[in-house]
Scaffold this motif. Sequence first.
Motif, PDB file in Angstrom:
ATOM      1  N   LEU A   1       0.832  -1.208   0.000  1.00 49.01           N
ATOM      2  CA  LEU A   1       0.000   0.000   0.000  1.00 49.01           C
ATOM      3  C   LEU A   1       0.864   1.255   0.000  1.00 49.01           C
ATOM      4  CD1 LEU A   1      -3.091   0.440   0.098  1.00 49.01           C
ATOM      5  CD2 LEU A   1      -2.890   0.705   2.568  1.00 49.01           C
ATOM      6  N   ARG A   2       1.907   1.235   0.810  1.00 46.10           N
ATOM      7  CA  ARG A   2       2.760   2.410   0.991  1.00 46.10           C
ATOM      8  C   ARG A   2       3.517   2.796  -0.287  1.00 46.10           C
ATOM      9  NH1 ARG A   2       4.246   4.767   5.709  1.00 46.10           N
ATOM     10  NH2 ARG A   2       3.320   3.056   6.913  1.00 46.10           N
ATOM     11  N   CYS A   3       3.825   1.806  -1.116  1.00 46.40           N
ATOM     12  CA  CYS A   3       4.628   2.054  -2.318  1.00 46.40           C
ATOM     13  C   CYS A   3       3.791   2.228  -3.583  1.00 46.40           C
ATOM     14  CB  CYS A   3       5.637   0.918  -2.511  1.00 46.40           C
ATOM     15  SG  CYS A   3       6.838   0.790  -1.176  1.00 46.40           S
ATOM     16  N   ALA A   4       2.481   2.137  -3.463  1.00 45.78           N
ATOM     17  CA  ALA A   4       1.616   2.277  -4.642  1.00 45.78           C
ATOM     18  C   ALA A   4       1.535   3.733  -5.090  1.00 45.78           C
ATOM     19  CB  ALA A   4       0.218   1.754  -4.322  1.00 45.78           C
ATOM     20  N   ARG A   5       1.260   3.915  -6.364  1.00 43.54           N
ATOM     21  CA  ARG A   5       1.007   5.264  -6.891  1.00 43.54           C
ATOM     22  C   ARG A   5      -0.422   5.686  -6.575  1.00 43.54           C
ATOM     23  NH1 ARG A   5       3.403   9.931  -9.406  1.00 43.54           N
ATOM     24  NH2 ARG A   5       1.759  10.952 -10.608  1.00 43.54           N
ATOM     25  N   VAL A   6      -1.369   4.786  -6.794  1.00 40.58           N
ATOM     26  CA  VAL A   6      -2.791   5.064  -6.554  1.00 40.58           C
ATOM     27  C   VAL A   6      -3.431   3.812  -5.959  1.00 40.58           C
ATOM     28  CG1 VAL A   6      -5.003   5.751  -7.570  1.00 40.58           C
ATOM     29  CG2 VAL A   6      -2.866   6.630  -8.545  1.00 40.58           C
ATOM     30  N   VAL A   7      -4.373   4.015  -5.059  1.00 41.69           N
ATOM     31  CA  VAL A   7      -5.151   2.919  -4.472  1.00 41.69           C
ATOM     32  C   VAL A   7      -6.569   2.964  -5.032  1.00 41.69           C
ATOM     33  CG1 VAL A   7      -6.170   2.023  -2.342  1.00 41.69           C
ATOM     34  CG2 VAL A   7      -3.791   2.795  -2.358  1.00 41.69           C
TER      35      VAL A   7
ATOM     36  N   LYS B   1      -1.072   7.104   4.588  1.00 45.19           N
ATOM     37  CA  LYS B   1       0.249   6.966   3.962  1.00 45.19           C
ATOM     38  C   LYS B   1       0.456   7.988   2.839  1.00 45.19           C
ATOM     39  CE  LYS B   1       0.383   2.005   4.983  1.00 45.19           C
ATOM     40  NZ  LYS B   1      -0.721   2.044   5.960  1.00 45.19           N
ATOM     41  N   GLY B   2      -0.534   8.842   2.609  1.00 41.66           N
ATOM     42  CA  GLY B   2      -0.414   9.859   1.586  1.00 41.66           C
ATOM     43  C   GLY B   2      -0.647   9.355   0.180  1.00 41.66           C
ATOM     44  N   ILE B   3      -1.404   8.256   0.042  1.00 41.82           N
ATOM     45  CA  ILE B   3      -1.686   7.687  -1.272  1.00 41.82           C
ATOM     46  C   ILE B   3      -3.110   8.067  -1.676  1.00 41.82           C
ATOM     47  CG2 ILE B   3      -1.626   5.624  -2.698  1.00 41.82           C
ATOM     48  CD1 ILE B   3       1.000   6.212  -1.230  1.00 41.82           C
ATOM     49  N   PRO B   4      -3.301   8.802  -2.766  1.00 38.65           N
ATOM     50  CA  PRO B   4      -4.658   9.143  -3.214  1.00 38.65           C
ATOM     51  C   PRO B   4      -5.468   7.889  -3.544  1.00 38.65           C
ATOM     52  CG  PRO B   4      -3.024  10.511  -4.323  1.00 38.65           C
ATOM     53  CD  PRO B   4      -2.263   9.434  -3.610  1.00 38.65           C
ATOM     54  N   VAL B   5      -6.766   7.962  -3.294  1.00 41.31           N
ATOM     55  CA  VAL B   5      -7.654   6.818  -3.496  1.00 41.31           C
ATOM     56  C   VAL B   5      -8.722   7.176  -4.520  1.00 41.31           C
ATOM     57  CG1 VAL B   5      -9.223   5.175  -2.391  1.00 41.31           C
ATOM     58  CG2 VAL B   5      -7.279   6.098  -1.103  1.00 41.31           C
ATOM     59  N   VAL B   6      -8.949   6.253  -5.456  1.00 40.03           N
ATOM     60  CA  VAL B   6     -10.071   6.362  -6.387  1.00 40.03           C
ATOM     61  C   VAL B   6     -11.070   5.283  -6.000  1.00 40.03           C
ATOM     62  CG1 VAL B   6     -10.833   6.243  -8.780  1.00 40.03           C
ATOM     63  CG2 VAL B   6      -8.590   7.225  -8.230  1.00 40.03           C
ATOM     64  N   ALA B   7     -12.295   5.679  -5.722  1.00 41.53           N
ATOM     65  CA  ALA B   7     -13.277   4.726  -5.204  1.00 41.53           C
ATOM     66  C   ALA B   7     -14.657   5.042  -5.747  1.00 41.53           C
ATOM     67  CB  ALA B   7     -13.298   4.770  -3.671  1.00 41.53           C
ATOM     68  N   PHE B   8     -15.527   4.044  -5.656  1.00 36.73           N
ATOM     69  CA  PHE B   8     -16.932   4.260  -5.972  1.00 36.73           C
ATOM     70  C   PHE B   8     -17.630   4.925  -4.780  1.00 36.73           C
ATOM     71  CE2 PHE B   8     -16.977   0.445  -9.077  1.00 36.73           C
ATOM     72  CZ  PHE B   8     -16.698   1.288 -10.150  1.00 36.73           C
TER      73      PHE B   8
END
Length: 684
Positions: A546-552, A571-578
């Motif tokens: 999760l920490r190393c992903a570009r987008v969740v 962790k400061g990772i932007p999330v795209v969700a429904f």
Amino acid sequence: MTHMTIKMPLIYATNKRTIEVGLPQAIYLGLEIDYNGETDEVEYSICTNDGNYSLDFEVSSIDVSDITKRESHKDVEYIERITTVIFEKIRNYALTQNCKIHAIGLGAHIKKREPTGLLNGRNAKSLLFEAPGLASRLWLEYDILPFIIGTRGKGIDERASSAIRKAVIWLCPQFPGSIPRVSVGFRHEVEVDLNGMIKLVDLVHYENTVCPETWTILSKIVGQLKSKRVKASFFNATPQGGGVALMRHALIRLCRLLKLDIHWFVAKPKPEIFDITKRKFHNILQGVGPSDTRLTQDDKNAFLSWSENNVERFWSDQDGPIKTSDVVIIDDPQVCGIIPHIKRLNPTCKIIYRSHIEICADLIRNDPNGPQAEVWDFLWGFISQADLFVSHPIANFVPDNVPREKVVLLPASTDPLDGLNKELSQTDLNYYKMVYNRLSIDQCGVVIDFNRSYVIQIARFDPSKGIPLVIESFKIFRDKLKKEGWPSEKMPSLIICGASSIDDPDGSPIHEQTCTLLSHSQYADIADDVSVVRLPACDQIFNAMLRCARVVLQLSTREGFEVKVTEALAKGIPVVAFKAGGIPLQIKHEKTGFLANIGDTAQVANYLFTLFTNDELYNNMSFLARSNLNEDYFTVFQTLNWLYLIDTFASIRKKNLKNNNDGVVVGNYKWVKELWANQHGSHL
């Protein structure tokens, strides 16, 4: 320690690339410390073990005479001197031997007579185990699982060897070798952290995760519970594998540090019952089950029998949790069948029911004879006997027949100090990436090139998690990148992973369906870049990925309150969700992530494209994601909410016993934090 490990890297070739995925050797350490009053030295021994046999040991000493002769600041200097030497030794060994130290057994040798004169009579190990102790630093700073092990033996080398030999017994044989066994003991009580044998953190670490006002209120409520000698018990289906279990491990860990009489019990697993509770309770209530699936009378009878059997076999005796608890919390619908038995065995006990899934109240309302109404009517026969209904803060999650004065709102939480969320060094991040690839090779034959960016969805393999929509969105996104002329060596990958749970029969079929879907010709150009893995219960793998992903991504079509969204944002990772369930409460659209209409894969692909091509927007989102998340969604705040409810209901129970009348807590559909904040005059 002179043992040498020569580890040759493993090379895996795919049809696109060759990648090194060699893993450092797994090593386990034993540490024993003793004070020699004659020489004024602290002696220590470190023993290395490969999980099967002791490989090497070292005995050395640390001169502390200059500290013991001074009057001021001795404890702090003493601890710092010893820990500095030990940490340097461990760090150098891991580096020079190319090994990953998974766990350490800290020998807790108890002598008949402790030496006097050392630091006001306190022995070497007692200081090191106190906050912020050696054990917690090993966990938080070095990612080493610390066991405190009772040892016997004449020499410290013998006791160091004994400590690690005893510790490795409590590790699962699963890869990667650092997963502690889940211990379920007498009366099926979950023995969190092996009843304290594993010491991850100290109380001060939890205190540092919240503001002083929150900690002050928590301390006040803890004092009230102790003075009243309140006992509370949580009940749910499983000790590992889902969000409920994760929250309870953290809550019990903190409650143990607070010295509270709070316990956690789980039912005896039975696959045929879990098939009913998952596919005919959970999936139907969420509206994701097949339209022809119905709850039968045989299903109901089997559930009733299983519930009764658990009560009679484990919990109904005179000293058992049902008769001795002031407050009982039913943590999921799987065990709601025990509520009538609690009322029978302990009529004055107060019962709190927590609804942790998205119940489609609209489906129940719109079709009184439909499968949702049928299942809810059956469960409501038990749940209606509870004194309080705790729900996620979404109106549609509470069916119409639940009295609103009995409802309070409480979102799910995650723990900032466990393996899912603690900081990991770059070395450890690289290690867990290699672990992931070894698992990916075994399960789907795909090797992820971590030199390229990747998109990830972490979720159970479940019908409600929208996994086919994840793949479709990623396919559209990759086509957009290709159209824009992105080179193949920069194309992002997709990771779909999740843990399994013993109460979830959908995991294996959904995993297989996902792999089959990727074999279709329409996904041929992305299949080699999509990894689909069911991960073991190693929290640090999830953390690293999760920490190393570009987008969740979180493309659930039905959802409660998704802690993986909280963890990604932290962790400061932007999330795209429904826009499903409680997720819109977690993501600030266009600030910390993007919210798409349920099922709109083109919209998801557009948001992914934006986050990969607009670095300024991405960096702003990353900053806001990390800075806007508050303490409401973490362990201390969650525990405070529960302790407030437990204290309130225990007080009502006490009044009931005196006055012989029923007390009513008015929830009025409020957040739990509103109730205690008003009572304690807090601005939170």
